[in-house]
Design a protein around this motif. Structure first.
Motif, PDB file in Angstrom:
ATOM      1  N   ASP A  31     124.069 -17.420  55.693  1.00 58.57           N
ATOM      2  CA  ASP A  31     123.721 -18.793  55.345  1.00 58.57           C
ATOM      3  C   ASP A  31     124.226 -19.810  56.371  1.00 58.57           C
ATOM      4  O   ASP A  31     124.207 -21.012  56.121  1.00 58.57           O
ATOM      5  N   THR A  32     124.624 -19.333  57.517  1.00 56.29           N
ATOM      6  CA  THR A  32     125.046 -20.189  58.633  1.00 56.29           C
ATOM      7  C   THR A  32     123.811 -20.452  59.488  1.00 56.29           C
ATOM      8  O   THR A  32     123.018 -19.552  59.728  1.00 56.29           O
ATOM      9  N   THR A  33     123.641 -21.675  59.942  1.00 56.11           N
ATOM     10  CA  THR A  33     122.442 -21.969  60.737  1.00 56.11           C
ATOM     11  C   THR A  33     122.500 -21.240  62.081  1.00 56.11           C
ATOM     12  O   THR A  33     123.581 -20.955  62.604  1.00 56.11           O
ATOM     13  N   PHE A  34     121.311 -20.979  62.609  1.00 60.02           N
ATOM     14  CA  PHE A  34     121.241 -20.350  63.925  1.00 60.02           C
ATOM     15  C   PHE A  34     121.909 -21.238  64.976  1.00 60.02           C
ATOM     16  O   PHE A  34     122.540 -20.728  65.901  1.00 60.02           O
ATOM     17  N   ASP A  66     111.194 -23.549  60.621  1.00 61.24           N
ATOM     18  CA  ASP A  66     111.623 -23.611  59.219  1.00 61.24           C
ATOM     19  C   ASP A  66     112.654 -22.546  58.861  1.00 61.24           C
ATOM     20  O   ASP A  66     113.277 -22.625  57.810  1.00 61.24           O
ATOM     21  N   LEU A  67     112.837 -21.563  59.719  1.00 59.60           N
ATOM     22  CA  LEU A  67     113.736 -20.445  59.438  1.00 59.60           C
ATOM     23  C   LEU A  67     115.076 -20.717  60.118  1.00 59.60           C
ATOM     24  O   LEU A  67     115.368 -20.195  61.182  1.00 59.60           O
ATOM     25  N   VAL A  68     115.892 -21.538  59.479  1.00 59.84           N
ATOM     26  CA  VAL A  68     117.090 -22.056  60.137  1.00 59.84           C
ATOM     27  C   VAL A  68     118.338 -21.199  59.945  1.00 59.84           C
ATOM     28  O   VAL A  68     119.343 -21.427  60.611  1.00 59.84           O
ATOM     29  N   THR A  69     118.283 -20.223  59.043  1.00 58.48           N
ATOM     30  CA  THR A  69     119.423 -19.329  58.826  1.00 58.48           C
ATOM     31  C   THR A  69     118.956 -17.880  58.893  1.00 58.48           C
ATOM     32  O   THR A  69     117.769 -17.590  58.695  1.00 58.48           O
ATOM     33  N   PRO A  70     119.856 -16.963  59.152  1.00 58.81           N
ATOM     34  CA  PRO A  70     119.474 -15.548  59.116  1.00 58.81           C
ATOM     35  C   PRO A  70     118.875 -15.137  57.769  1.00 58.81           C
ATOM     36  O   PRO A  70     117.908 -14.371  57.733  1.00 58.81           O
ATOM     37  N   ARG A  71     119.417 -15.647  56.663  1.00 55.35           N
ATOM     38  CA  ARG A  71     118.868 -15.286  55.349  1.00 55.35           C
ATOM     39  C   ARG A  71     117.413 -15.751  55.216  1.00 55.35           C
ATOM     40  O   ARG A  71     116.546 -15.001  54.768  1.00 55.35           O
ATOM     41  N   ALA A  72     117.126 -16.982  55.635  1.00 55.57           N
ATOM     42  CA  ALA A  72     115.758 -17.489  55.578  1.00 55.57           C
ATOM     43  C   ALA A  72     114.839 -16.652  56.466  1.00 55.57           C
ATOM     44  O   ALA A  72     113.711 -16.326  56.081  1.00 55.57           O
ATOM     45  N   PHE A  73     115.317 -16.284  57.635  1.00 62.40           N
ATOM     46  CA  PHE A  73     114.538 -15.461  58.559  1.00 62.40           C
ATOM     47  C   PHE A  73     114.253 -14.094  57.945  1.00 62.40           C
ATOM     48  O   PHE A  73     113.102 -13.632  57.931  1.00 62.40           O
TER      49      PHE A  73
END
Length: 85
Positions: A31-34, A66-73
């Motif tokens: 949940d940390t941003t890229f 739109d995929l700003v975190t590893p989880r979102a990706f």
């Protein structure tokens, strides 16, 4: 379809852009941003290309911002269909 895991994404990012100097890749970074992880948009695009090569999953360039975190990706990638070989 093979699911892309957090470990897979971490390996691919390290291969494409190197190791983050601030963080060690583990479940706590999901949940940390890229940006905070020191991976820029070029690194994410390269990772997306590698994922297409290795897993047959095409991540559209337009979805990357739109995929700003590893989880979102990971969530996004694992919902996409694999491309026919």
């Amino acid at each position: 379809m093979q699911k892309l895991t957090s470990d897979d994404l971490g390996r691919i990012l390290r291969e494409c852009a190197g190791e983050s100097e601030k963080f060690q890749w583990d479940e706590t970074v999901l949940d940390t941003t890229f940006d905070e992880l020191e991976y820029d948009s070029i690194a994410i695009l390269e990772a997306a290309a590698r994922i297409q090569q290795e897993y047959g999953i095409r991540v559209e360039d337009e979805s990357i911002p739109d995929l700003v975190t590893p989880r979102a990706f990971l969530d996004h990638v694992n919902r996409l269909p694999t491309s026919p070989s």
